[in-house]
Design an enzyme around this catalytic site. Structure first.
Site, mmCIF file in Angstrom:
data_model
loop_
_atom_site.group_PDB
_atom_site.id
_atom_site.type_symbol
_atom_site.label_atom_id
_atom_site.label_comp_id
_atom_site.label_asym_id
_atom_site.label_seq_id
_atom_site.Cartn_x
_atom_site.Cartn_y
_atom_site.Cartn_z
ATOM 1 N N GLU A 7 0.859 -1.240 -0.082
ATOM 2 C CA GLU A 7 -0.095 -0.064 0.061
ATOM 3 C C GLU A 7 0.973 1.332 -0.073
ATOM 4 O OE1 GLU A 7 -2.030 0.697 3.551
ATOM 5 O OE2 GLU A 7 -3.791 1.908 2.687
ATOM 6 N N CYS A 34 -5.778 -2.845 2.475
ATOM 7 C CA CYS A 34 -5.530 -2.658 3.850
ATOM 8 C C CYS A 34 -6.521 -2.915 4.680
ATOM 9 C CB CYS A 34 -4.776 -1.342 4.080
ATOM 10 S SG CYS A 34 -3.769 -1.354 5.598
ATOM 11 N N LYS A 72 -9.723 2.417 -2.258
ATOM 12 C CA LYS A 72 -10.095 1.609 -0.895
ATOM 13 C C LYS A 72 -11.421 2.088 -0.323
ATOM 14 C CE LYS A 72 -7.328 1.714 3.445
ATOM 15 N NZ LYS A 72 -6.052 2.178 4.129
#
Lengths: 411, 411
Positions: free
Chosen positions: B140, B252, B215
């Protein structure tokens, strides 16, 4: 080495062929073979122990340990901790999990088999009661062998109504010890054509029946021919509000379904019990994963129970990926344990022996983890309600972005 | 002892204070300190290895191992196996994961910091390319320090458009090595008011940009002040159909959300990459759990990457549960690994060093596991579509069955 509260001397003689290197549980294998510093670090990585709040062993009364020694069952006890809050008192609940093998060969008279299981469980339940357990949970279909591998319908005779003899057997202990007891049985629904269900009965601490839940997801895998016997449950995702907290039951194969775990959480569960019956060859590497993931993702405690031993049936059967006909289901590997919402977990009970796991947990930890990690708040359920509503339509089209150069040769 | 393909001699000198007992990874700690029989059994229980199909190490070309020795990065390579099918050819894909620390202090000029990361990554990407990696994924926000702990907005200068310099840097390697590359960057959306996103760019094997994903779930926990910088993604759950298979990216914190994993599965993903940046004190016991659970529950492969090292920032900051002001984020613990749908997983890369993990996987395994376990088929999505639709309404009432004797005293 920590104090083992049980008759360890019995270990060797009871080890089945499945034990390839003479150990009782993963926890003890690591503890007995790594130096203390390595063991501590491995525990931190694997079980969240010593990471933040450490889990601690707790002492049980002599009456309980004496029963474990006399009857040779594993007895372990741990305590999770939580932060002290300023505006709420701690809500510490003592949970007991019982795992056991059957008591007589599956060829014995059904009435004798059931009665022998009752007799075998009595001292373990007494040990739970005298240990001050508040909520006790038994394994899936504890009152019978897990005969669904056979596809023979005669095992349906074991089924009982929700208020049948197995419930009555446990009601007396619930009343005696002021315990809530979760009892998973094969249910005969006498008010709906005598159909069969896989059901958990929740018995209140006054010996009353609070309600029932029926298994939501039914396996068709390996020798787990349960779909021959009963259908997917019709009771939704009930949470039972007891004097000791809000509890729910995710029965066995339902642990593979994250949405099942989720729905109990949405309804407010603080402890979800997972009474199971599962064998080593099929599921053992999943066992330490799924329950812990559910506890983390849903900010509640998960209590996992698996039965113990190898059950052999009179007639050989086939299923399970072309294996030759066989008469047993494989080894039920026990290993019952509890997972906390902070990603920690207790060591597991024995892979081989009957056992009672006692665990203290402060239910305040659930909301503390919700506040810390914010999973519920950041979950965007609207998005997924829409996704699922679209997905279940036959004309659903997945969101796929195809490389426009997919069929061009590499340069 | 298995062959370590990298410069092990470098290990000792690079160990940070965080290492309490001198080990490089959990796998090696167990392998080096247990006898072979115990190690094998622990591996079976923990990682599904030797349970059914065993995972095997694979040999990489000398050019790759030479790069790892010269530049001191961890290099490990494994192969999952799948059953041979009669009607489909195997679809073996070689996946590469890169974990790395930053290259210059965070006080250096931003342009220099980014350039130094490019230079540091070159030999690792070359090693992947010369190893025949088909799909490569970086961690990331690989092109910058993970500065979101600071809440200082000046780090936004690192943001780039999807076709910016970091993408161009990788496009050349994609073309050179016929690789798909997943590149997670801080994105500046120049067409929508120059807002910031946390975005993965998917670069095709011809060097073309196939698309992007933003995300979906943004943390507000500890020092993870990412919600100060960017909002929840607006790209849904895209699956990218590449020449090597259908892939998706769960960035994540999205790994804590089972519904996020689910939606990529519903859209057909065969490999889901989880480029992450997470620290030991907060999440390490969750790291071996959530990705494996997702792989099991959704019958796909999961490739998990975490950055490495401790990043110190010029100005001290506060957040994270009342800790005193501090200037670093804690230790990013690496430990990148791959999970398979059959519940097995690879060992993890080093907790301390840069690394490249190469893994061969036959994508046929995904459907084989769907057929074996039937999770998708038994999932009852209609039920959950309804549950979620009801839940998101403010007037939702949870399904609670209250013990009618709740307030009666125990007898």
């Amino acid at each position: 080495m920590e104090k083992r509260q049980n008759g360890e001397a019995k270990k060797k003689e009871e080890e089945p062929k499945d034990s390839i290197c003479g150990y009782d549980s993963l926890h003890l294998l690591l503890k007995d073979n790594l130096n203390p510093q390595h063991f501590q670090e491995v525990s931190r990585l694997l079980t969240g122990l010593n990471c933040g709040k450490a889990i601690e062993t707790i002492a049980l009364p002599e009456s309980a340990t004496a029963l474990s020694v006399k009857h040779g069952f594993d007895l372990q006890a741990f305590s999770f901790s939580a932060d002290k809050e300023l505006l709420r008192e701690p809500r510490v609940v003592r949970v007991g999990l019982i795992q056991n093998s059957i008591a007589l060969p599956t060829t014995a008279h059904f009435a004798d088999q059931k009665k022998a299981i009752f007799e075998k469980l009595k001292p373990i339940i007494e040990a739970a009661g005298s240990s001050g357990v508040n909520i006790l949970c038994l394994q899936e279909a504890w009152m019978m062998p897990f005969a669904f591998c056979t596809r023979e319908k005669r095992w349906c005779e074991f089924a009982e109504p929700v208020d049948g003899e197995s419930t009555r057997f446990l009601q007396s202990f619930a009343l005696k010890y002021n315990m809530v007891i979760i009892s998973s049985i094969l249910e005969r629904d006498i008010n709906h054509g005598e159909v069969i269900w896989n059901t958990s009965v929740v018995i209140g601490n006054h010996g009353n029946i609070i309600g029932k839940h029926r298994k939501n997801h039914i396996p068709r895998v390996g020798d787990f021919n349960e779909s021959t016997y009963y259908m997917e449950g019709n009771t939704g995702h009930p949470v039972f509000e007891t004097v000791y907290g809000k509890i729910a039951i995710n029965i066995c194969y339902g642990r593979h379904h994250p949405l099942n775990w989720l729905a109990f959480g949405l309804n407010g569960a603080e402890i979800v019990f997972n009474p199971s019956a599962t064998v080593g060859e099929l599921s053992e590497p999943m066992w330490p994963i799924e329950a812990r993931n559910a506890a983390i993702a849903n900010s509640y405690f998960v209590a996992s129970i698996n039965r113990v031993g190898t059950e052999t049936f009179p007639n050989a059967f086939t299923s399970g990926d072309g294996k030759p006909a066989h008469a047993d289901f494989g080894h039920f590997y026990g290993s019952s344990y509890v997972s906390a919402p902070d990603a920690s977990c207790t060591p597991s009970l024995s892979r081989y022996r009957d056992g009672l796991l006692v665990t203290d947990m402060d239910l305040n930890l659930c909301r503390q983890l919700k506040d810390k990690w914010g999973f519920r708040m950041t979950s965007r359920y609207e998005l997924y309600a829409d996704t699922l509503a679209r997905y279940v339509k036959p004309e659903f089209e997945p969101q796929v972005i195809t490389d426009p150069l997919l069929h061009r040769k590499a340069s």
